[in-house]
Design a protein around this motif. Sequence first.
Motif, mmCIF file in Angstrom:
data_model
loop_
_atom_site.group_PDB
_atom_site.id
_atom_site.type_symbol
_atom_site.label_atom_id
_atom_site.label_comp_id
_atom_site.label_asym_id
_atom_site.label_seq_id
_atom_site.Cartn_x
_atom_site.Cartn_y
_atom_site.Cartn_z
ATOM 1 N N LEU A 60 47.144 11.616 78.036
ATOM 2 C CA LEU A 60 47.782 10.473 77.375
ATOM 3 C C LEU A 60 48.801 9.905 78.362
ATOM 4 O O LEU A 60 49.663 10.632 78.859
ATOM 5 C CB LEU A 60 48.473 10.909 76.082
ATOM 6 N N ASP A 61 48.686 8.604 78.630
ATOM 7 C CA ASP A 61 49.497 7.973 79.653
ATOM 8 C C ASP A 61 50.688 7.252 79.016
ATOM 9 O O ASP A 61 50.545 6.617 77.966
ATOM 10 C CB ASP A 61 48.616 6.979 80.415
ATOM 11 N N THR A 62 51.860 7.335 79.678
ATOM 12 C CA THR A 62 53.065 6.708 79.129
ATOM 13 C C THR A 62 52.867 5.212 78.905
ATOM 14 O O THR A 62 53.241 4.671 77.866
ATOM 15 C CB THR A 62 54.266 6.892 80.086
ATOM 16 N N ALA A 63 52.292 4.534 79.914
ATOM 17 C CA ALA A 63 52.151 3.071 79.833
ATOM 18 C C ALA A 63 51.336 2.654 78.607
ATOM 19 O O ALA A 63 51.602 1.610 78.002
ATOM 20 C CB ALA A 63 51.493 2.556 81.104
ATOM 21 N N GLU A 64 50.383 3.499 78.240
ATOM 22 C CA GLU A 64 49.539 3.157 77.091
ATOM 23 C C GLU A 64 50.278 3.330 75.758
ATOM 24 O O GLU A 64 49.826 2.838 74.731
ATOM 25 C CB GLU A 64 48.294 4.045 77.084
ATOM 26 N N LEU A 65 51.388 4.039 75.804
ATOM 27 C CA LEU A 65 52.152 4.258 74.565
ATOM 28 C C LEU A 65 53.080 3.085 74.255
ATOM 29 O O LEU A 65 53.471 2.880 73.109
ATOM 30 C CB LEU A 65 52.989 5.541 74.678
ATOM 31 N N LEU A 66 53.457 2.321 75.302
ATOM 32 C CA LEU A 66 54.467 1.274 75.120
ATOM 33 C C LEU A 66 53.830 -0.030 74.636
ATOM 34 O O LEU A 66 52.711 -0.367 75.029
ATOM 35 C CB LEU A 66 55.199 1.017 76.439
ATOM 36 N N ASP A 67 54.569 -0.776 73.818
ATOM 37 C CA ASP A 67 54.084 -2.095 73.387
ATOM 38 C C ASP A 67 54.788 -3.188 74.193
ATOM 39 O O ASP A 67 55.498 -2.903 75.162
ATOM 40 C CB ASP A 67 54.249 -2.270 71.867
ATOM 41 N N GLU A 68 54.635 -4.449 73.771
ATOM 42 C CA GLU A 68 55.182 -5.552 74.571
ATOM 43 C C GLU A 68 56.714 -5.576 74.579
ATOM 44 O O GLU A 68 57.314 -6.235 75.419
ATOM 45 C CB GLU A 68 54.632 -6.896 74.084
ATOM 46 N N THR A 69 57.356 -4.844 73.657
ATOM 47 C CA THR A 69 58.827 -4.786 73.672
ATOM 48 C C THR A 69 59.316 -3.784 74.710
ATOM 49 O O THR A 69 60.507 -3.696 74.975
ATOM 50 C CB THR A 69 59.394 -4.368 72.290
ATOM 51 N N GLY A 70 58.405 -3.006 75.269
ATOM 52 C CA GLY A 70 58.796 -1.983 76.244
ATOM 53 C C GLY A 70 59.139 -0.663 75.587
ATOM 54 O O GLY A 70 59.604 0.265 76.255
ATOM 55 N N ASN A 71 58.940 -0.563 74.278
ATOM 56 C CA ASN A 71 59.248 0.671 73.537
ATOM 57 C C ASN A 71 57.968 1.264 72.953
ATOM 58 O O ASN A 71 56.959 0.577 72.823
ATOM 59 C CB ASN A 71 60.201 0.359 72.376
ATOM 60 N N VAL A 72 58.042 2.530 72.567
ATOM 61 C CA VAL A 72 56.933 3.130 71.821
ATOM 62 C C VAL A 72 57.074 2.661 70.374
ATOM 63 O O VAL A 72 58.126 2.875 69.750
ATOM 64 C CB VAL A 72 56.981 4.675 71.870
ATOM 65 N N PRO A 73 56.061 1.980 69.824
ATOM 66 C CA PRO A 73 56.212 1.470 68.451
ATOM 67 C C PRO A 73 56.277 2.605 67.435
ATOM 68 O O PRO A 73 55.677 3.667 67.650
ATOM 69 C CB PRO A 73 54.948 0.615 68.254
ATOM 70 N N PRO A 74 56.990 2.382 66.326
ATOM 71 C CA PRO A 74 57.127 3.449 65.317
ATOM 72 C C PRO A 74 55.784 3.914 64.771
ATOM 73 O O PRO A 74 55.637 5.091 64.447
ATOM 74 C CB PRO A 74 57.973 2.811 64.209
ATOM 75 N N ASP A 75 54.810 3.002 64.700
ATOM 76 C CA ASP A 75 53.489 3.384 64.169
ATOM 77 C C ASP A 75 52.860 4.490 65.014
ATOM 78 O O ASP A 75 52.202 5.389 64.501
ATOM 79 C CB ASP A 75 52.530 2.187 64.161
ATOM 80 N N ALA A 76 53.049 4.389 66.336
ATOM 81 C CA ALA A 76 52.462 5.389 67.235
ATOM 82 C C ALA A 76 53.089 6.754 66.986
ATOM 83 O O ALA A 76 52.402 7.781 66.988
ATOM 84 C CB ALA A 76 52.664 4.970 68.688
ATOM 85 N N LEU A 77 54.415 6.747 66.754
ATOM 86 C CA LEU A 77 55.104 8.015 66.480
ATOM 87 C C LEU A 77 54.631 8.587 65.148
ATOM 88 O O LEU A 77 54.346 9.779 65.034
ATOM 89 C CB LEU A 77 56.620 7.799 66.453
ATOM 90 N N TYR A 78 54.526 7.699 64.145
ATOM 91 C CA TYR A 78 54.083 8.163 62.823
ATOM 92 C C TYR A 78 52.675 8.751 62.912
ATOM 93 O O TYR A 78 52.410 9.835 62.365
ATOM 94 C CB TYR A 78 54.126 7.002 61.818
ATOM 95 N N THR A 79 51.794 8.046 63.633
ATOM 96 C CA THR A 79 50.416 8.533 63.758
ATOM 97 C C THR A 79 50.391 9.910 64.423
ATOM 98 O O THR A 79 49.641 10.794 64.010
ATOM 99 C CB THR A 79 49.562 7.534 64.574
ATOM 100 N N GLY A 80 51.226 10.070 65.454
ATOM 101 C CA GLY A 80 51.294 11.357 66.148
ATOM 102 C C GLY A 80 51.645 12.492 65.205
ATOM 103 O O GLY A 80 51.013 13.548 65.215
ATOM 104 N N PHE A 81 52.655 12.276 64.344
ATOM 105 C CA PHE A 81 53.059 13.306 63.387
ATOM 106 C C PHE A 81 51.997 13.473 62.289
ATOM 107 O O PHE A 81 51.652 14.583 61.901
ATOM 108 C CB PHE A 81 54.419 12.979 62.751
ATOM 109 N N TYR A 82 51.483 12.332 61.820
ATOM 110 C CA TYR A 82 50.502 12.355 60.718
ATOM 111 C C TYR A 82 49.245 13.124 61.119
ATOM 112 O O TYR A 82 48.684 13.887 60.328
ATOM 113 C CB TYR A 82 50.164 10.911 60.344
#
Lengths: 105, 367
Positions: free
Chosen positions: B194-216
């Motif tokens: 899993l690559d860092t760049a693929e985790l970031l959205d256009e704001t330059g942050n990891v979107p909350p949905d990605a974090l939620y999906t990871g935990f879910y």
Amino acid sequence: MPFWLDAVRRFERAIGVPVERFVTSDAYFDLLPHLKRAQSQLEDAVAAMTEEWYRLVNLPSGSDVRQMREQLSRMERQIERLTKQLADRDATGPTPTVRKRDQNG
Amino acid sequence: MWPLLGSDLAGRVGRDLERSLWRARNGLRYVQAMSRPREGATPKDVVWKRDRAELWRYRSETPIRYAPPVVIVHSLVSRSYILDLRPGSSHVEYLLAQGFDVFMLDWGIPDERDADNSFETYVDEYMPLAVDAALAVSGAHEVTLSGYCLGGVFGILYAASYSEPPVRNLVLLATPIDFSQMGPMVAAVASGRLDTAELLDETGNVPPDALYTGFYMQAPTKEIAQYATLLENLWNDEFVDAYQAMAQWSRDHVPLPGAATRQIVDDLIRRNVLASGRWELGGREIDFGDVQANVLNAVAVKDNVVPLAVTEPVMQLVGEPSKRDELRLTGGHVTFGAGSHAFKHTLPALSRWLADHSDELDSPKER
């Protein structure tokens, strides 16, 4: 516990155990980047198609909005950095009392 | 016997009917309230603010019995109201009732302006100012820092960074140190799948949905049993309130700033630097052994977010050996803020340690 709730819990565990085993497996994490890339490619393809239509009717497309948002973000970060530098220089209120540890500890 | 059986049956039918009505009413309330933004339960004042970060001081009728004040440092990846979930079910409220002066350092909801926020931003810029503000408004000359999850890492870095930090006690709640033990998802990031760049959205942050999906995705079918349990208990106001608060919190993630994400991936996960007890940050090397404070490592043995093996190295690395204590709790990652176990065991034990390592005031002070 009512019978139906016990049955639901047993059912959930019956399917949950193998699902959890899969989503923590190497195979899943090998597959995940490919799925993510495929999803991005699909989204890009849809965006490219719709972009043409938006431009025909002179409307900003998704990528235009994204680029503008990125530019605005960069500008806002820059402004915020300058604002903080100015505020710190003019600060008359409390300043940090802690000192960074020097080279000798 | 028959009339008795008849009245018993009628009673059961009546009870079931009544519960069905409560279920319908609470079902509607549940759906309505899920979209409402949630804040902490205890009244508070903002005593310091910089960018999105805020320091809150909680209000209470109970006079202050102990010094120094407790400054809770929250994690970057979740909302701080997990420690102040509901009246009668709040970590913050519990400490206030014991006579502590309680502050919360909340990082807010990062947006595109925070994409460059790194660990240096939190440890070197925000924390010294926030701690100074806590000292100024409380009149104290030192604090107890209590870091939850990644907030504990900030606490260690801050307390070890400075020659005379105003930190008497450092409480580490489920604080991750050895990232090689974090589990399969982190292992996939470590191996580069899993690559860092693929985790970031256009704001330059990891979107909350990605974090939620990871935990879910750790237990994707668990919700089936949880919803069934909710349906069975939907007549019970207390159960629904508690379930709703917890369910909302578990979905309510915040964006993770891009620069901090890169440090987490490159340094914490791939190089596993925290497990060495040292980290070069902001141009200097921080040695966790330089922490002068009393250290309490509070670990939850059923924690599947930050497993026990991830937190255990604290006892070898942070502070002086004679000043380290460990508290093993039988709950999971949220045992510090939610669940009956929190209020029967976790918080009384934490509060006892805090009281033992604080000064009891000669006369209680009004807030």
